[in-house]
Scaffold this motif. Sequence first.
Motif, mmCIF file in Angstrom:
data_model
loop_
_atom_site.group_PDB
_atom_site.id
_atom_site.type_symbol
_atom_site.label_atom_id
_atom_site.label_comp_id
_atom_site.label_asym_id
_atom_site.label_seq_id
_atom_site.Cartn_x
_atom_site.Cartn_y
_atom_site.Cartn_z
ATOM 1 N N ILE A 151 0.863 -1.187 0.000
ATOM 2 C CA ILE A 151 0.000 0.000 0.000
ATOM 3 C C ILE A 151 0.897 1.233 0.000
ATOM 4 N N THR A 152 0.323 2.405 -0.279
ATOM 5 C CA THR A 152 1.168 3.581 -0.464
ATOM 6 C C THR A 152 1.675 4.136 0.868
ATOM 7 N N LEU A 153 2.782 4.876 0.776
ATOM 8 C CA LEU A 153 3.361 5.515 1.964
ATOM 9 C C LEU A 153 2.347 6.450 2.606
ATOM 10 N N THR A 154 1.614 7.169 1.747
ATOM 11 C CA THR A 154 0.628 8.121 2.262
ATOM 12 C C THR A 154 -0.414 7.405 3.109
ATOM 13 N N ILE A 155 -0.903 6.290 2.603
ATOM 14 C CA ILE A 155 -1.947 5.578 3.353
ATOM 15 C C ILE A 155 -1.393 5.089 4.689
ATOM 16 N N ILE A 156 -0.173 4.576 4.674
ATOM 17 C CA ILE A 156 0.416 4.096 5.931
ATOM 18 C C ILE A 156 0.507 5.248 6.936
ATOM 19 N N THR A 157 1.011 6.395 6.458
ATOM 20 C CA THR A 157 1.140 7.556 7.338
ATOM 21 C C THR A 157 -0.219 7.999 7.864
ATOM 22 N N GLU A 158 -1.207 7.978 6.981
ATOM 23 C CA GLU A 158 -2.537 8.425 7.398
ATOM 24 C C GLU A 158 -3.198 7.436 8.357
ATOM 25 N N ILE A 159 -2.911 6.155 8.174
ATOM 26 C CA ILE A 159 -3.447 5.176 9.134
ATOM 27 C C ILE A 159 -2.814 5.425 10.504
ATOM 28 N N ALA A 160 -1.500 5.666 10.514
ATOM 29 C CA ALA A 160 -0.825 5.949 11.789
ATOM 30 C C ALA A 160 -1.472 7.141 12.480
ATOM 31 N N GLY A 161 -1.888 8.128 11.697
ATOM 32 C CA GLY A 161 -2.523 9.312 12.257
ATOM 33 C C GLY A 161 -4.007 9.126 12.530
ATOM 34 N N ALA A 162 -4.502 7.899 12.355
ATOM 35 C CA ALA A 162 -5.919 7.562 12.575
ATOM 36 C C ALA A 162 -6.838 8.484 11.778
ATOM 37 N N GLU A 163 -6.484 8.692 10.509
ATOM 38 C CA GLU A 163 -7.291 9.592 9.692
ATOM 39 C C GLU A 163 -8.470 8.902 9.025
ATOM 40 N N TYR A 164 -8.473 7.574 9.066
ATOM 41 C CA TYR A 164 -9.601 6.857 8.470
ATOM 42 C C TYR A 164 -10.391 6.146 9.546
ATOM 43 N N GLU A 165 -11.707 6.221 9.415
ATOM 44 C CA GLU A 165 -12.547 5.451 10.330
ATOM 45 C C GLU A 165 -12.661 4.006 9.844
ATOM 46 N N TRP A 166 -12.494 3.841 8.515
ATOM 47 C CA TRP A 166 -12.645 2.521 7.903
ATOM 48 C C TRP A 166 -11.418 2.190 7.078
ATOM 49 N N VAL A 167 -11.102 0.907 6.968
ATOM 50 C CA VAL A 167 -10.067 0.480 6.025
ATOM 51 C C VAL A 167 -10.611 -0.673 5.193
#
Length: 325
Positions: A151-167
């Motif tokens: 998966i992309t670096l951006t998505i990993i970073t955003e998951i770390a920041g809890a920016e998504y409620e769903w994956v």
Amino acid sequence: MTTAAKPLPPHGSQARYKGTKKRPPCRCRTCISGWTKAGQRRQLLRLAGKPASLNREEVAAVIGHIKACLDTGMSQCLIGRRAGVAQSTISRLITRGDTGCLRAQGERILAVRPGDFDGVSDRPSLATVRRVRALYYAGHGPQAIRKHAPITLTIITEIAGAEYEWVSPTTETAIRRACAELAGVQGTSHRARDRALREGWAPLSAWDEDTLGDPSAHPEWTGYCGTDRGWWIHQRQQLPMCARCQQAHAEWMADHAHLDGRERARALLIARTTATSREADLAADARELLHHGVDIEQAAERLGVTRQHLQQALRRHPENREVAA
Ligand SMILES: [Zn+2]
Ligand SMILES: [Zn+2]
């Protein structure tokens, strides 16, 4: 409203057999036998005195079950898919339950297990967020994680920041795999590690796999988190402090505020030494049981602790260190 084409009801369903104004009825063998079976079922139910529609009380039970499923993060679509009924049926039941429900559908809805996600549905992100954060704690940044998770670096970073409620299921699986590969390995990213320490993110060993996705679960860093003893173990093992232990220690200090300097120093010393030695004792006792062929599950039971706690104690008190201590 969804714009996607409505999927056809499956062969064997009454809806497919009957057809609609826009869709011709199907008379394939599956549909005919489905129709016949449904007919038999209606007959049987009538004979048994059970009408084909649920009564008011039964409908309420079905609606309650749908709500329990929704509470776990399942969508109406997913519940429908699992029960083999249309999403519109689920939607109608929760908005206009007084319009009733067919017994066959109600029974299938009741058979759906809450939280039973399938390969298509997005799921709550919490477990994935905690996994990525645990990887940061172990010193694995997005670059390292990406080598094990496509998966992309951006998505990993955003998951770390809890920016998504769903994956998506793909993302969840990818991170789960990366975790299996990396969680036990010390990473090299100081940036990732520093961020985890700054934010108080917990390592994977502090989480219970079963409650990783539970919003009410807390990381268990010490085996005694949420108590003053836990606070001392954090200190002694130079683990980042957790909020629950911070709170417990503040309470301990307030409870002992009336003591004079000497007495307080003595109380602190007692608290510190009992906090750390007991876990070492526990590990030593467990190790002795294990040497005698008792398995870890039984050892935990005999020592009156959970298996997870015992494993943590063993990890924190390796054999050679006990001898040296
Ligand atoms: Zn058919
Ligand atoms: Zn703690």
